[in-house]
Enzyme design. Structure first.
Site, PDB file in Angstrom:
ATOM      1  N   VAL A 149      15.049  -9.714 -18.569  1.00  0.00           N
ATOM      2  CA  VAL A 149      15.599  -9.309 -18.683  1.00  0.00           C
ATOM      3  C   VAL A 149      16.443  -9.846 -20.403  1.00  0.00           C
ATOM      4  O   VAL A 149      17.161  -9.458 -20.716  1.00  0.00           O
ATOM      5  CB  VAL A 149      17.121  -9.701 -17.776  1.00  0.00           C
ATOM      6  N   ASP A 150      16.223 -11.346 -19.736  1.00  0.00           N
ATOM      7  CA  ASP A 150      17.283 -12.258 -21.170  1.00  0.00           C
ATOM      8  C   ASP A 150      16.630 -12.056 -22.959  1.00  0.00           C
ATOM      9  O   ASP A 150      17.539 -11.733 -23.479  1.00  0.00           O
ATOM     10  CB  ASP A 150      17.180 -13.805 -20.553  1.00  0.00           C
ATOM     11  N   TYR A 169      10.306 -16.327 -12.672  1.00  0.00           N
ATOM     12  CA  TYR A 169      11.202 -17.488 -11.551  1.00  0.00           C
ATOM     13  C   TYR A 169      10.568 -17.791 -10.422  1.00  0.00           C
ATOM     14  O   TYR A 169      10.676 -17.919  -9.727  1.00  0.00           O
ATOM     15  CB  TYR A 169      13.044 -17.883 -11.023  1.00  0.00           C
ATOM     16  N   ASN A 190      18.256 -18.185 -19.225  1.00  0.00           N
ATOM     17  CA  ASN A 190      17.757 -19.371 -19.033  1.00  0.00           C
ATOM     18  C   ASN A 190      19.286 -20.522 -19.099  1.00  0.00           C
ATOM     19  O   ASN A 190      20.247 -19.868 -19.708  1.00  0.00           O
ATOM     20  CB  ASN A 190      16.760 -19.672 -19.572  1.00  0.00           C
ATOM     21  N   THR A 237      13.812 -12.762 -10.266  1.00  0.00           N
ATOM     22  CA  THR A 237      12.133 -12.194  -9.307  1.00  0.00           C
ATOM     23  C   THR A 237      11.441 -12.344 -10.530  1.00  0.00           C
ATOM     24  O   THR A 237      10.973 -11.847 -10.277  1.00  0.00           O
ATOM     25  CB  THR A 237      12.297 -10.784  -8.950  1.00  0.00           C
ATOM     26  N   ASP A 290      15.904   0.699 -17.820  1.00  0.00           N
ATOM     27  CA  ASP A 290      16.327  -0.383 -18.136  1.00  0.00           C
ATOM     28  C   ASP A 290      17.239  -1.073 -18.465  1.00  0.00           C
ATOM     29  O   ASP A 290      18.764   0.255 -18.791  1.00  0.00           O
ATOM     30  CB  ASP A 290      16.375  -0.450 -19.779  1.00  0.00           C
ATOM     31  N   ILE A 291      18.435  -2.353 -18.379  1.00  0.00           N
ATOM     32  CA  ILE A 291      19.574  -2.861 -17.824  1.00  0.00           C
ATOM     33  C   ILE A 291      20.532  -2.820 -19.431  1.00  0.00           C
ATOM     34  O   ILE A 291      21.368  -2.729 -19.422  1.00  0.00           O
ATOM     35  CB  ILE A 291      20.085  -4.280 -17.550  1.00  0.00           C
TER      36      ILE A 291
END
Length: 167
Positions: free
Chosen positions: A32-33, A125, A23, A122, A9-10
């Site tokens: 992720v965003d 998008y 975005n 990835t 998990d980032i």
């Protein structure tokens, strides 16, 4: 520069800067965003709104990058970059490479020694993971950035395997 791969998990990475696959609105989204905005808290959204009210009134263009606070994340900054939507009929690989280059440029400006990247473009998008890994790793290796530690934080085993094969 040290390159490492992490499956996880980032939003849990203890680094100077986390890169957000944003975005163009900079106001949060999915993947992720959404995870970065949810875990980072309202401070990130507040700074993004200020960016939208100023220089980025029409949104952040694909391939560019801009930094905000990391809010409640265990990082100092979030570097937001907008990846291109994959196209089978148009080569947009230069825009994807620009996301990594510009994020590292912003990291250098901030004085960040460590940066965590997701696999940009990835998810929704649609960029094929193998090609995204090739572009990401080649670009980071040749960017000439001062960042000492670059971490690719990959959500699942398939993404990790694609990056590992290219590393």
């Amino acid at each position: 520069m040290k390159l490492t791969l992490v499956q996880g998990d980032i939003t849990e990475q203890r680094v100077d800067a986390v890169v957000n696959a944003a975005n163009s609105s900079l106001l949060g989204g999915g993947g992720v965003d959404g995870a970065i905005h949810r875990r980072g808290g309202p401070e990130i959204l507040s700074e993004c709104r200020k960016l939208r009210a100023g220089h980025y009134g029409k949104g952040l263009p694909a391939g560019q990058a801009v930094a905000t606070t990391a809010g409640r994340l265990p990082a100092r900054w979030v570097i937001h970059t907008v990846g291109p939507v994959h196209s089978a009929s148009e080569d947009r690989s230069g825009l994807l490479a620009s996301c990594y280059r510009e994020s590292l440029r912003v990291a250098d400006t901030l004085g960040a020694a460590s940066v965590a990247f997701p696999a940009i473009s990835t998810g929704l998008y649609g960029w094929p993971m193998d090609d995204a890994a090739r572009i990401a790793l080649e670009t980071v290796r040749t960017a000439g950035a001062q960042v000492e530690d670059v971490r690719f934080v990959l959500f699942d085993a398939a993404a990790y395997a694609a990056f590992e094969a290219r590393l």
